[in-house]
Design a protein around this motif. Structure first.
Motif, mmCIF file in Angstrom:
data_model
loop_
_atom_site.group_PDB
_atom_site.id
_atom_site.type_symbol
_atom_site.label_atom_id
_atom_site.label_comp_id
_atom_site.label_asym_id
_atom_site.label_seq_id
_atom_site.Cartn_x
_atom_site.Cartn_y
_atom_site.Cartn_z
ATOM 1 N N GLN A 85 0.922 -1.148 0.333
ATOM 2 C CA GLN A 85 -0.220 -0.197 -0.106
ATOM 3 C C GLN A 85 1.039 1.509 0.120
ATOM 4 O O GLN A 85 0.727 2.474 -1.020
ATOM 5 C CB GLN A 85 -0.864 -0.303 1.251
ATOM 6 N N ASN B 52 2.237 2.093 -3.010
ATOM 7 C CA ASN B 52 1.119 1.997 -4.099
ATOM 8 C C ASN B 52 1.575 3.542 -4.117
ATOM 9 O O ASN B 52 0.861 4.586 -5.340
ATOM 10 C CB ASN B 52 0.017 1.540 -3.978
ATOM 11 N N THR B 53 1.381 4.235 -2.579
ATOM 12 C CA THR B 53 1.004 5.745 -2.574
ATOM 13 C C THR B 53 2.085 6.208 -3.010
ATOM 14 O O THR B 53 2.411 7.878 -3.841
ATOM 15 C CB THR B 53 0.935 5.711 -1.188
ATOM 16 N N THR B 54 3.456 5.649 -2.994
ATOM 17 C CA THR B 54 4.762 5.983 -3.485
ATOM 18 C C THR B 54 4.498 6.981 -4.928
ATOM 19 O O THR B 54 4.848 7.426 -5.519
ATOM 20 C CB THR B 54 5.813 5.408 -3.337
ATOM 21 N N ARG B 55 3.862 5.333 -5.361
ATOM 22 C CA ARG B 55 3.938 5.994 -7.480
ATOM 23 C C ARG B 55 3.308 6.880 -7.837
ATOM 24 O O ARG B 55 3.394 7.102 -8.806
ATOM 25 C CB ARG B 55 3.263 3.882 -7.809
ATOM 26 N N GLU B 56 1.775 6.521 -7.207
ATOM 27 C CA GLU B 56 0.103 7.296 -7.530
ATOM 28 C C GLU B 56 1.378 9.160 -7.278
ATOM 29 O O GLU B 56 1.251 9.625 -8.240
ATOM 30 C CB GLU B 56 -0.732 7.340 -6.491
ATOM 31 N N GLY C 7 3.327 9.599 -9.861
ATOM 32 C CA GLY C 7 2.843 9.683 -10.919
ATOM 33 C C GLY C 7 1.686 10.837 -11.481
ATOM 34 O O GLY C 7 2.114 11.512 -11.919
ATOM 35 N N SER C 8 1.849 11.740 -10.172
ATOM 36 C CA SER C 8 1.010 13.372 -10.370
ATOM 37 C C SER C 8 2.399 14.094 -10.735
ATOM 38 O O SER C 8 2.743 14.599 -11.706
ATOM 39 C CB SER C 8 0.691 13.441 -9.021
ATOM 40 N N LEU D 108 6.859 4.796 -13.838
ATOM 41 C CA LEU D 108 5.739 4.098 -14.453
ATOM 42 C C LEU D 108 5.403 3.574 -15.486
ATOM 43 O O LEU D 108 4.491 3.537 -15.469
ATOM 44 C CB LEU D 108 5.115 5.591 -14.571
#
Length: 349
Positions: free
Chosen positions: A94, A97-101, A104-105, A124
């Protein structure tokens, strides 16, 4: 010149004599083993011999029960560790995923600004491992991006380590369960052999050789329980003794820890659990749960152990007596401490 010698003639009498000798030998063997009808079969065991063999089977079954209990305890611990590892993997995934999001921003903002940083392109991508292999490109990202990429790298590495630990724990769990099943088969085999032996006794013989239920039941033992509790060295020992008296007459069931049935270590564990003390599951672990006391120092609440393999335990209640769960032929009962080979004692609190 030996080549010209005639072969010696065989006399028919020699073969007949040999066959006769073999026949006589077999006849003698048949007589000796009873095959000829004149021998004697092994005598039937006496009721006392059957009782002794049943007692030995029960003792062996109890030793196997403690091994089963130990394997089950280790399997349960492995299962808890496995669940903890899986939970930790989920938490780290989790966070990843937060780091990748977040990355991504940043990438979307850069793209709208006219270009996408090569490092973010790798992050990405569908294969984050490819990104990790391209570590040199991380230096081209800004400081915030570098920190985020570093976290992603660490989180991926930790996830893989946790997954490896979970695989090891799963193998341990399966091994412990298989070990417990082997001990279960041993226990049930011993108990079935004992049952078959007991079925050879008449009801009168069983009544004479195998003690009936302890006369001190839960109700009639209440007064004795209060007296024994009063002599205990502390409130927790007193509570454990009181609990044991309340369980007089409860059935023995191997592997049971109460509240309505017990094996030997299950009873002592339950008694101290009721007193707010956590004991290990097995006899050979319980003997190390407190400090050792000599037989002459015994006080109500002390755990008393028996046999060289520490395969049986009871709770001492004073006056040379204990309460224990003996075996499937008898319920939880009062018994003299000197009824079995004494192996040691422990004062839990």
């Amino acid at each position: 010149m030996a080549a010209h010698r005639r072969p010696r003639k065989r006399h028919a009498g020699n073969g007949t004599a040999a066959r006769t000798a073999v026949t006589l030998t077999l006849a003698g063997a048949a007589t000796a083993t009873g095959l000829g009808g004149t021998g004697h079969a092994d005598p039937e065991p006496t009721p006392a011999q059957i009782k002794a063999e049943v007692d030995e089977l029960y003792r062996e079954a109890e030793a196997a029960t403690e091994q089963y209990n130990g394997a089950e305890e280790k399997a349960d611990a492995a299962e808890r560790r496995l669940e903890d590892l899986r939970d930790e993997v989920a938490r780290k995934e989790q966070r990843l995923n937060t780091t990748r999001e977040a990355l991504g921003s940043v990438a979307a903002a850069q793209y709208r600004g006219g270009g996408l940083d090569p490092a973010l392109q790798l992050v990405l991508s569908s294969d984050p491992e490819q990104y990790l292999r391209g570590a040199a490109l991380v230096e081209r990202a800004g400081s915030r991006q570098t920190a985020a990429v570093g976290r992603a790298r660490t989180e991926l590495r930790e996830i893989e380590q946790l997954r490896g630990a979970a695989r090891i724990e799963l193998a341990s769990l399966r091994s412990r369960r298989a070990e417990a099943e082997r001990h279960r088969e041993t226990v049930t085999g011993k108990l079935e052999a004992a049952r078959r032996l007991l079925s050879r006794l008449t009801a009168e013989e069983r009544a004479r050789l195998i003690p009936g239920p302890e006369r001190a039941t839960r109700a009639s033992g209440a007064r004795e329980g209060l007296a024994a509790s009063a002599q205990a060295p502390g409130p927790r020992a007193a509570a454990a003794v009181a609990y044991a008296y309340q369980k007089l007459g409860s059935p023995y069931v191997w592997g049971a820890t109460g509240p309505n049935a017990f094996d030997c270590s299950g009873l002592t564990q339950a008694a101290y659990r009721a007193a707010g003390v956590s004991l290990p599951r097995t006899t050979y672990a319980q003997i190390g749960a407190g400090h050792r006391v000599s037989r002459s120092e015994l006080a109500p609440g002390d755990l008393v152990f028996f046999y060289s393999g520490i395969s049986h335990v009871g709770i001492y209640v004073g006056d040379g007596m204990m309460i224990h769960a003996p075996n499937p032929s008898a319920p939880v009962r009062l018994a003299p401490v000197d009824q079995m080979p004494f192996a040691g004692a422990t004062r839990v609190v």
